[in-house]
Structures are given as structure tokens and as C-alpha cells.
Design a protein around this motif. Sequence first.
Motif, short mmCIF file in Angstrom:
data_model
loop_
_atom_site.label_atom_id
_atom_site.label_comp_id
_atom_site.label_asym_id
_atom_site.label_seq_id
_atom_site.Cartn_x
_atom_site.Cartn_y
_atom_site.Cartn_z
N ALA A 93 0.80 -1.25 0.01
CA ALA A 93 -0.03 0.08 -0.06
C ALA A 93 0.94 1.25 -0.11
O ALA A 93 0.64 2.24 -0.85
CB ALA A 93 -0.98 -0.01 1.15
N MET A 94 2.05 1.32 0.47
CA MET A 94 2.77 2.27 0.82
C MET A 94 3.55 2.40 -0.57
O MET A 94 3.64 3.71 -1.09
CB MET A 94 3.92 2.20 2.00
CG MET A 94 4.87 3.55 2.02
SD MET A 94 6.07 3.28 3.49
CE MET A 94 4.67 3.24 4.89
N LYS A 95 3.90 1.55 -1.23
CA LYS A 95 4.42 1.62 -2.33
C LYS A 95 3.49 2.11 -3.71
O LYS A 95 4.04 3.07 -4.51
CB LYS A 95 5.12 0.25 -3.07
CG LYS A 95 5.94 -0.46 -2.25
CD LYS A 95 6.75 -1.54 -3.13
CE LYS A 95 7.60 -1.08 -4.33
NZ LYS A 95 8.50 -1.95 -4.78
N ILE A 96 2.33 1.74 -3.50
CA ILE A 96 1.21 2.31 -4.44
C ILE A 96 0.98 3.83 -3.93
O ILE A 96 0.87 4.61 -5.20
CB ILE A 96 -0.13 1.61 -4.14
CG1 ILE A 96 0.03 0.16 -4.73
CG2 ILE A 96 -1.15 2.33 -4.90
CD1 ILE A 96 -1.06 -0.84 -4.36
N ALA A 97 1.01 4.37 -2.89
CA ALA A 97 0.72 5.57 -2.30
C ALA A 97 2.03 6.40 -2.97
O ALA A 97 1.90 7.74 -3.44
CB ALA A 97 0.57 5.86 -1.07
N ILE A 98 3.45 5.92 -2.79
CA ILE A 98 4.54 6.69 -3.28
C ILE A 98 4.91 6.88 -4.61
O ILE A 98 5.41 7.79 -5.34
CB ILE A 98 5.61 6.04 -2.30
CG1 ILE A 98 5.75 6.59 -1.03
CG2 ILE A 98 6.83 6.56 -2.98
CD1 ILE A 98 6.66 5.87 0.01
N ARG B 88 10.52 3.13 -13.86
CA ARG B 88 10.43 3.03 -12.48
C ARG B 88 9.23 2.04 -11.78
O ARG B 88 9.34 1.35 -10.70
CB ARG B 88 9.68 4.51 -11.90
CG ARG B 88 10.88 5.44 -12.14
CD ARG B 88 10.90 6.61 -11.41
NE ARG B 88 12.11 7.58 -11.61
CZ ARG B 88 13.36 7.44 -11.27
NH1 ARG B 88 13.68 6.50 -10.68
NH2 ARG B 88 14.19 8.44 -11.63
N GLY B 89 8.06 1.80 -12.52
CA GLY B 89 7.19 0.67 -12.14
C GLY B 89 8.01 -0.79 -12.54
O GLY B 89 7.53 -1.28 -11.38
N PHE C 161 10.66 4.46 -1.11
CA PHE C 161 10.73 5.69 -2.32
C PHE C 161 11.78 5.20 -3.02
O PHE C 161 11.86 5.08 -4.38
CB PHE C 161 10.87 6.90 -1.38
CG PHE C 161 11.21 8.12 -2.69
CD1 PHE C 161 10.09 8.81 -2.70
CD2 PHE C 161 12.22 8.42 -3.33
CE1 PHE C 161 10.12 9.94 -3.75
CE2 PHE C 161 12.42 9.54 -4.25
CZ PHE C 161 11.24 10.09 -4.15
N PHE C 162 12.90 4.56 -2.47
CA PHE C 162 14.17 4.33 -3.25
C PHE C 162 14.04 2.87 -4.09
O PHE C 162 14.76 2.48 -4.87
CB PHE C 162 15.54 4.06 -2.54
CG PHE C 162 16.33 5.24 -2.09
CD1 PHE C 162 16.82 5.80 -3.17
CD2 PHE C 162 16.32 5.82 -0.88
CE1 PHE C 162 17.40 7.01 -3.02
CE2 PHE C 162 17.03 7.05 -0.64
CZ PHE C 162 17.65 7.62 -1.72
#
Length: 493
Positions: A23-28, A103-104, A145-146
Amino acid sequence: MNLLRRLPPAPELLGWLVVAHVAMKIAIFPLVMNSPPHGDEQAYLNGAMSLSNTVRDLFAFTSPDVAELDRNLVASGWFMPGMSIVVAPLYLLFPDADPALVRGYLGLLTLALFVVVLRAVARTLGHRWAVVVALFPGLVPMWVFFTYGAWGDLSAGLVLLLVVLRLVELVRGLRRGEAPTLRDGIVLGLLSVVTLYLRSSTSILLAGLGVATLVATIVMLRGRTRLRAVTAAGLAGACFVALLAPWSAYASEVLGARVITTTTVATVKANTFGDREQVCFGTCDPDSTLWFRPLRYAREVARETGTSEVEVLQEMSSHALRDLTLGDYLDQVDHNLAAYALQPAVFVAHVEPPEGRGALGSVGGWTVVGTTWLLYFPALLLVVASLVSVARRSLEARLLDVVIKLCLGGLLVQPFVHVAGGRYWTTAAPFFGIAAAMFLWERLIAAGRVPSPADGVSGPSDEVVVRWLGRSQVLLAGATAAVVVVLAAALVF
């Protein structure tokens, strides 16, 4: 400890943490998806495009453009080709892939690698330790993020953790008098060389872990079992060398000098610790960047003298470093360490779309920065405490403590020999999480708030292992404390 009792079982909690990570990856992702390559990313992506063009030419039965490969994959030998190899399949399928697709793609690959690592941690150390890694770094926003970056630091840290887990399993086998199999040797060699290809600065650490493991093997085994173990270790080394050799030979041929991994050490030492006004035997051409000025000068000198730019850069480095004093060196090391460890979220400002993120994106960026600070700096304090203390609760705890200290010590060699920055901590991040959790757990046991586990000692041989592990722990903690004192004194005086 009521909170611990209220938590779901570790396997279930691990599943929920993975969901939170996704979920955090999707949000970032919207914060970075349209960001063009930044800094070293461009070199890795250029190499990936060249590799994909070469493969495409080979499958089309046409002569590949070797000059393009030399120019973009090897270039000046600054970077190992690991990330270029990782990204090349994307460019093979989508030659004109835009930043969002790149990036995806990287985000999906790092997610898969992270899940593999969590499964390996759960299998080797238990689900509780997997929960620790899922929390830190898995829920640190800047680390997430990284995961969309084309740098190899983050992935190298995850693969390095797989190396460590293999070593833990190997030592467990040594305690039972079992030699590692040839397959174990091959897998260990493969994981080690992948780590090196992703991040060349891990070379010192990998060499140290290899030597330490070989010594433990020789000491703990006897007779034919020892011979089989040494054979497996030799196979690991042979696998490592065999897979590194093509790159070393290719880079050496292109640059006309011996290259084992990369060529950056000379230039970096000159710019980091030397007199920058003397790097080019005087002032470099100002019409270029800090790193390309000496490179361009070295190439010109190499053409004039018929030598290699690598050799010229080494001479330039020696010239720039000739007046370096111990005080100046320690001051710069302090600066490097601060850049390495105290700027965990600085790249939020570097990796963004050319037109900016807009109001909503800016709020998201600052949220990433703020929450990263809240999680990162308390953990960093615990890591420092862990490095100067000793875990004693069991043999397994001592073993893990030694390995984690070796890993963090090996990774933190970089600020002593190389410029540092706000992305290198991602390599050490999984070990930060484990070290911080170890220190907390030891304190809880000492306070009687959680029951003390069995010591795991099952015989005289284990008692010897505990004794040597204890000595190693004290030595490593003492060395760390001494370095801290010296660097603190350098700041004061």
C-alpha cells in the motif's frame, strides 16, 4: 508487554505488514513515476539500453554495435553493470520506455525481491525476525521511495541479507559437524557475486565474510568433513571469480588497464580527501562537473602520452593527496558519515518531475520526509547502541550479533575511503532493523519483561563456539567504540 500479547501471531502479522508495504509503494509511486533519471541512474540506464540493443542485434543475426556497448556499459569503469543487466530486459521489450514504465518495472522487481528476502528470513531466523525486516526497512517511506530507483544500493542490501542467512545456516551445520554441500557453495558464490555486481563497495565486506567463514569451517570441523567443507568453500570462490572475470576482462580491455570491479577509487579519493585545486596537477577545467573534470583531463593526458586514463587518474589522485594530514582526513570522514547516516530523505528533493509535483505532491513529499525521520533516527540510535554492546541471551543471538556487526562494519567502511550520500544507507537498512531489534530485545530480557530463551548450548563444542563468539563480540564492540571516540575527538579538536 501487553502490547506484544495483543498482536496477532507473527506469521499473520507478517502478512499484514507486507500488505502495508505494498500500500505504501502504491501511494508513493505517483511521487516518482514521472521523474527522469537522476545522477548515476542515467549511467545504469544507458548501459541497460546498450545491452538490450546488443541482444536485439544478436537475435537479428546482425553485428552488434560494440563501440556503443563500450561507451555506455563500461564507459570510464565507474559502475558495476548489475543494475544495467537488471533493467536491460525492459528495454529489450520496450526500447522507448518512459520514466514511469522504468520506475514501475523497478518497483515490481524490488517488491518480488523483498518478499523473497522476507520468506528467507522467516525460514532461517523465524517469523519474528521477518516481522522486524518488514517493519524496518519495509515501512520506512524513504526506503520504499528508493525501491523505484535505478541505483543498486537497495537491492544489494537485500541480496546481502540472503548471503548472511546462508552463512547462518552454514554455521548451524558446522555446529552439527556437517560440511556445506557443493550446491551450498555454488549458491553462496552466486549470491555474493550478484551483491558485488549491484554494489561494488560491498567487496571488502564480502571478502571479510568469506575469510571469517573459512576460518570457522577449518576450526570447527575435522578430517574428511573439513576437506568437504573446504572444497565447497573453494567452489564458492571459483563461482564468484568465474562470474566476475568476464566483466573484469572486458572493462580492462576497453580501458587499457587492469580493472577488477570499478575505477572510481582514485578519483573519489582525490575529490573527497585531497586538494581539489590540485587534482589535475593544478586547477581542473571549470566547465564541467566535479567528477567529469578530472576524467576529461586524464583522457587528454592519456591520449598525449599513450597510456591509460586509469593510470593517469591514479597519478592525479596521488598528487592531490600528497599534503593530506590525519586531522583533515578525520574531518572529512566525519562529514562523510554525516552524509551517509544523517540525511536519509534528501533524495526526495532530487527525484521529482521536471515541472515539480504540485501542491498535493509536495505534501506527499514532505510526508515521506517527516515520517522517515520519525522512524529512522530512533532506530539509528538503537543501532549505535547495538554496535557498542553485546547480545548474550543465546548462542544463536551471539552468532547473529557477530554477523550483523561484521556487515555494518564492512558497509560503514565506505565513508572512510569514499564520498558518501543520502542513498547509501539503503544497503545497510535491513541490518539496521535487525541490530535495533536485537538491542531492544536484549534490554527487555535483562529487565525481565520477556522470558529468557534457552541458551542453545548442547555440548562442549558449543561451549567453545560461545566462547569464541563472545570474544569476537567484545572485540567488534570495542573497535566500534574506539572509532566513535576518535571521530568525536576529531569534531571537537
